[in-house]
Design an enzyme around this catalytic site. Sequence first.
Site, PDB file in Angstrom:
ATOM      1  N   TYR A 103       0.842  -1.203   0.000  1.00  0.00           N
ATOM      2  CA  TYR A 103       0.000   0.000   0.000  1.00  0.00           C
ATOM      3  C   TYR A 103       0.874   1.249   0.000  1.00  0.00           C
ATOM      4  O   TYR A 103       0.655   2.187  -0.769  1.00  0.00           O
ATOM      5  CB  TYR A 103      -0.898  -0.024   1.233  1.00  0.00           C
ATOM      6  CG  TYR A 103      -1.729   1.217   1.445  1.00  0.00           C
ATOM      7  CD1 TYR A 103      -2.894   1.435   0.714  1.00  0.00           C
ATOM      8  CD2 TYR A 103      -1.358   2.169   2.401  1.00  0.00           C
ATOM      9  CE1 TYR A 103      -3.668   2.557   0.918  1.00  0.00           C
ATOM     10  CE2 TYR A 103      -2.126   3.295   2.609  1.00  0.00           C
ATOM     11  CZ  TYR A 103      -3.275   3.490   1.874  1.00  0.00           C
ATOM     12  OH  TYR A 103      -4.034   4.618   2.077  1.00  0.00           O
ATOM     13  N   ALA A 109       2.603   1.789  -3.386  1.00  0.00           N
ATOM     14  CA  ALA A 109       1.690   2.302  -4.411  1.00  0.00           C
ATOM     15  C   ALA A 109       1.400   3.779  -4.191  1.00  0.00           C
ATOM     16  O   ALA A 109       1.364   4.574  -5.139  1.00  0.00           O
ATOM     17  CB  ALA A 109       0.395   1.495  -4.402  1.00  0.00           C
TER      18      ALA A 109
END
Length: 355
Positions: free
Chosen positions: A197, A200
């Site tokens: 996460y 990204a």
Amino acid sequence: MDLINSFLNWVVPPASMVMLACAWPALCFINACEWLYDSYYSENMEEKVVIITGASSGIGEQIAYEYAKRKANIVLVARREHRLRGISENARRIGARHVMIIAADVVKEDDCRRFINETVNYYGRVDHLVNTVSLGHTFYFEEVTDSSVFPHLLDINFWGNIYPTFVALPHLYQTNGRIIINASVENWLPLPRMSLYAAAKSALVNFYDTLRFEIKDEVGITIATHGWIGSEMTGGKFMLEEGADMQWKEEREVNVSGGPVEEFARLIVSGACRGDAYVKFPSWHDIFLLYRVFAPNVLSWTFRLLISPHGARRTSLIGTGRPFAEVSGRPLLEGTSPRRLLTGPVAVSQQLKME
């Protein structure tokens, strides 16, 4: 050259800190003046067209209500069309001039072209594109036994923002519009269980920081960065888009609390209308940037003390266990603890499904 670099390594950091300390009061005064000026000449959103992706709940939903208060025309985009209907009614009651709902998958370029074209065909313009789609996870990277989960995480958190931007950009040029991005403090502040996460979100922020220089002032870009906020994600749900639940809730090891989603949404829309390049909630997280640059070991030691593991790690189902509906031969109900249902080693790959 090595000698010069060694000298600069010793001189530049402390000299820069001294200069920053001396200039801090003047910088604060200049920023305050700019804030007052931009607030006074804030963009009037009445009758303007705003596309909000990931609008079915959470941050996207609250942003829709904030634009509704400003009497904008709103296009709500998400996978869960049934959720969008209720939100559209709420937005109309609050003050939105007109609300259009479109069911679409933002990781598919064709879907993005469809909802952008439908918007332009109906309204004739796009003024703000608000990207709020996000997929979080809470597993350790070493726990993953099925790497097929990796593209899903990166598709939603990165390409789910890039594709709408790519398609909408020509129309935003025509209106000198603005792109608003929902990022996260994890893009530079390392926290456990969020490796993919964070990666990204870091890619997302770097992309839009670079794009800002490429398009200059013809289209504005506002990057909103938040820490923990009181949304469905901090309440223990996985999400495939902002608010689109996975098929079960995770029983978290740590009770998480945060500021209200409504406050963050208000800050995002206010900052976007002022033309702010960045919106941060809460802003005190920025102090950790100094530690990361000038004293990374101190930051690392602090996190190791504050986020020390207690007891054995628990395997998360995402990417590590059986398909949701096959655990113990029955579907998992909302609120059911996976720890009580897993009775043996996890070996079968799971699938991510979107509503």
